[in-house]
Design an enzyme around this catalytic site. Structure first.
Site, PDB file in Angstrom:
ATOM      1  N   TYR A 157       0.967  -1.317   0.429  1.00 17.19           N
ATOM      2  CA  TYR A 157       0.148  -0.027   0.050  1.00 17.19           C
ATOM      3  C   TYR A 157       0.466   0.908  -0.502  1.00 17.19           C
ATOM      4  O   TYR A 157       0.666   2.354  -1.002  1.00 17.19           O
ATOM      5  CB  TYR A 157      -1.039   0.244   0.969  1.00 17.19           C
ATOM      6  CG  TYR A 157      -1.372  -0.976   1.094  1.00 17.19           C
ATOM      7  CD1 TYR A 157      -2.663  -1.149   0.088  1.00 17.19           C
ATOM      8  CD2 TYR A 157      -1.856  -2.104   2.322  1.00 17.19           C
ATOM      9  CE1 TYR A 157      -3.564  -2.645  -0.072  1.00 17.19           C
ATOM     10  CE2 TYR A 157      -3.270  -2.647   2.313  1.00 17.19           C
ATOM     11  CZ  TYR A 157      -3.331  -3.069   1.029  1.00 17.19           C
ATOM     12  OH  TYR A 157      -4.065  -4.755   0.985  1.00 17.19           O
ATOM     13  N   PRO A 184     -11.422  -0.551  -1.737  1.00 17.38           N
ATOM     14  CA  PRO A 184     -12.869  -0.745  -2.368  1.00 17.38           C
ATOM     15  C   PRO A 184     -14.105  -0.088  -2.378  1.00 17.38           C
ATOM     16  O   PRO A 184     -13.679   0.547  -1.149  1.00 17.38           O
ATOM     17  CB  PRO A 184     -12.613  -2.336  -1.480  1.00 17.38           C
ATOM     18  CG  PRO A 184     -11.109  -2.638  -0.821  1.00 17.38           C
ATOM     19  CD  PRO A 184     -10.515  -1.228  -1.211  1.00 17.38           C
ATOM     20  N   HIS A 216      -7.551   1.479   1.717  1.00 18.71           N
ATOM     21  CA  HIS A 216      -6.791  -0.181   1.837  1.00 18.71           C
ATOM     22  C   HIS A 216      -5.922  -0.365   3.288  1.00 18.71           C
ATOM     23  O   HIS A 216      -5.935  -1.092   3.527  1.00 18.71           O
ATOM     24  CB  HIS A 216      -6.830  -1.171   0.755  1.00 18.71           C
ATOM     25  CG  HIS A 216      -7.190  -2.115   1.232  1.00 18.71           C
ATOM     26  ND1 HIS A 216      -7.022  -2.848   2.689  1.00 18.71           N
ATOM     27  CD2 HIS A 216      -7.798  -2.920   0.167  1.00 18.71           C
ATOM     28  CE1 HIS A 216      -7.469  -4.354   2.434  1.00 18.71           C
ATOM     29  NE2 HIS A 216      -7.499  -4.605   0.681  1.00 18.71           N
ATOM     30  N   SER A 239     -11.833 -11.895  -4.265  1.00 21.93           N
ATOM     31  CA  SER A 239     -11.581 -11.830  -2.397  1.00 21.93           C
ATOM     32  C   SER A 239     -13.261 -12.991  -1.983  1.00 21.93           C
ATOM     33  O   SER A 239     -14.546 -12.325  -2.618  1.00 21.93           O
ATOM     34  CB  SER A 239     -11.376 -10.271  -2.052  1.00 21.93           C
ATOM     35  OG  SER A 239     -11.552 -10.456  -0.740  1.00 21.93           O
TER      36      SER A 239
END
Length: 592
Positions: A80, A93, A316, A520
């Site tokens: 990240y 997301p 995230h 996911s």
């Protein structure tokens, strides 16, 4: 921040070196050529026998002894904070909540007020550390991520970002930020005695916010946060040179969370509705719509549109999907049970509008960000598949794992479209361990390849062999997967300032890490859809939520890639799921 709840959790183990090397080779078998595999086998032997692997492994084991978690800091940085792509679409997301039945500002404010009250009620659990500990296979999970999703924000840096977290001590934030028509407001959500405002009070405050932000021609300062991180990093340090700007930005960063009151979007057919809203959650729909109505660095942004669309987008770095989904389930349940009672008329201060002084240079930065955002919006291809034929009850009736069942359907769909297997990533939780984040389950195996080939061959009798998937899941959640271990060995080599081992410079390593399928499972009680962008330019992002009798699946791809198409892949997934049900029923019949 050691909570009572992280005490007694085991530390993340460093898996045995030979085990990881063997599993790595097995992973490569279905995805690289025989020659490449042979070449890699030699490199792996060298790594194991020549002492380099041993030395790095010892370094990792030393790090594991000295830290609470040998992986988490490295992982958050490499996945990240060091990543320079925009957070919008690429890493943050989005979640679509069920469509609401309001189409005006009153309904929008009523819904937003209840939602804010629900999040504040959840915050009580966090502040009092009364959050019920979650369990997986009878083992307690690390709850640390829950303490990171409120009052936190990402901050851009020239080469690496950081995350700030403002919950310590007496100075804990008491405000949220509300953004409407690209204008940001500070809304205090607690009375002087520390009690949260009632739904009715929040509604009245939101009304003031809406009425003082009716002009829709303001500079969308928030769109800067959607840029490439280096670009935003430069613009950021330039922006906060001005004292007013710096204070406004701090107020957003420190807020408990952000609520984006979105303008209505162009109407689409019911069939396209969810796909459009999923895109709106990921990027706001473009510069002329709601993309400037965000602060993408903020960990948690709830989005409530005037047209009844609602959901959220989250940054995230501080947390994974499950804590976010737990929060959603909690808030949705709270909103169902809450009534709007008329509150005693305590006069409340006007929410403060955040001021920005915009120089010609900042205006240029905003224009550039608008252009780039519009390119991103045109490039993202989103398809939400509401698979209505069956849900997780079907595989369960046949004693199969619903997750493994969906993963195999994705393998089959991909193989049918491309006649080849690809690297597939499914995130697995490491929360059995202190400060654990995720590892990767690699669903493409020699067995999965055998299964999809057999499904394509009319002469073959096919068995449903999902054991391979389940074994991978088990080893991943117990800290025995390979991806983070390999990352650790690579990072250790960088720390040691030694030359990079050949195993990491090899084409096989690049192929193994080029995840054409990034997937996911996010299970929630609420009938919501989570979505995220693809990991690679020629790949798909697939997020699925198996409910009892249906499955929500969000698929993303990039239009700039000729070979990928979200709707075609969604169709292939639907067909694969139906064919696999037929196979289960045939197998059951022949058994009888």
């Amino acid at each position: 921040m050691p909570h009572a709840q992280t005490k007694g959790l085991p530390k993340l183990p460093v898996p045995p070196l030979r085990q990881t090397c063997e599993r790595y080779l097995a992973t490569l078998e279905p995805i690289v050529s025989k020659e490449e595999l042979e070449h890699t086998r030699q490199l792996v032997q060298e790594f194991l026998k020549g002492g380099v692997g041993e030395r790095l492994q010892k370094g990792l084991e030393r790090r594991a002894r000295k830290t609470d978690n040998w992986l988490s800091e490295w992982w958050v940085q490499s996945a990240y904070l060091d990543c320079r792509m925009p957070v919008a679409v690429y890493t943050s997301p989005g979640v679509v909540l069920p469509r609401m039945h309001f189409e005006d500002r009153q309904g929008q404010m009523r819904f937003a007020a209840k939602l804010i009250a629900g999040v504040l009620d959840f915050k009580k659990l966090i502040d009092s550390e009364n959050l019920p500990v979650e369990y997986l296979s009878g083992k307690p999970l690390c709850m640390d991520q829950y303490y990171k999703i409120l009052c936190s924000c990402r901050i851009p840096g020239p080469k690496r970002d950081t995350v700030v977290h403002y919950t310590h001590g007496k100075m804990a934030p008491t405000h949220i930020t509300v953004v409407h028509n690209f204008q940001f407001f500070v809304l205090d959500v607690y009375n002087s005695d520390g009690t949260p405002l009632t739904v009715d009070q929040i509604y009245m405050q939101l009304e003031k916010v809406l009425n003082s932000s009716l002009q829709a021609n303001k500079e969308p300062i928030g769109i800067l946060t959607s840029q490439h991180r280096n670009t935003w990093g430069k613009a950021y340090s330039n922006l906060i040179k001005d004292k007013t700007n710096k204070e406004s930005v701090r107020a957003i960063q420190k807020s408990i969370f952000t609520v984006c009151l979105d303008a209505p979007m162009p109407r689409v057919s019911d069939e396209l509705y969810l796909s459009r809203v999923a895109a709106q959650m990921l990027h706001g729909g473009g510069a002329r719509w709601n993309s400037g109505n965000r602060w993408f660095d903020k960990t948690l942004q709830f989005i409530v549109g005037e047209d009844g669309t609602c959901g959220l987008v989250y940054e995230h770095a501080p947390a994974e999907g499950p804590p976010i989904v737990f929060l959603i389930d909690y808030v949705v349940k709270y909103m169902r049970n809450i009534e709007m009672l008329r509150s005693p008329m305590v006069p409340l201060a006007m929410p403060q509008k955040l001021r920005f002084s915009i120089t010609s240079e900042i205006k240029r930065d905003i224009e550039k960000a608008k252009q780039n955002m519009n390119i991103m919006v045109h490039d993202l291809d989103v398809k939400v598949l509401m698979f209505s034929h069956f849900g997780k009850n079907l595989p369960k009736q046949h004693s199969l794992s619903p997750d493994a069942f969906v993963q195999m359907a994705l393998q089959l769909a991909y193989f049918r479209m491309y006649n080849i297997c690809c690297s597939t990533y499914e995130s697995a939780s490491l929360r059995m361990f202190k400060y654990g984040r995720t590892d990767a389950i690699r669903s493409t195996t020699v067995d999965s390849l055998g299964f999809v080939q057999a499904m394509q061959d009319p002469t073959k009798q096919v068995k449903m062999n999902l054991e391979c998937c389940i074994i991978n899941v088990e080893s991943a959640i117990h800290g025995q997967a390979i991806d983070r271990h390999l990352l650790g060995l690579r990072m250790q080599s960088i720390v040691d300032l030694t030359s990079m081992p050949g195993i990491f410079m090899d084409t096989s390593y690049a192929v193994a890490h080029h995840f054409n399928l990034s997937t996911s499972q996010v299970g929630s009680k609420t009938d919501c859809v989570m979505c995220f962008g693809p990991m690679v330019p020629d790949g798909y992002g697939v997020c699925y939520n198996p409910m009892d009798e249906h499955i929500n699946i969000a698929i993303t791809a990039f239009n700039s890639c000729e070979e990928t198409n979200a709707a075609s892949f969604a169709q292939a997934v639907e067909d694969a799921l139906l064919d696999m049900r037929a196979l289960l029923e045939d197998t059951a019949r022949t058994r009888q």
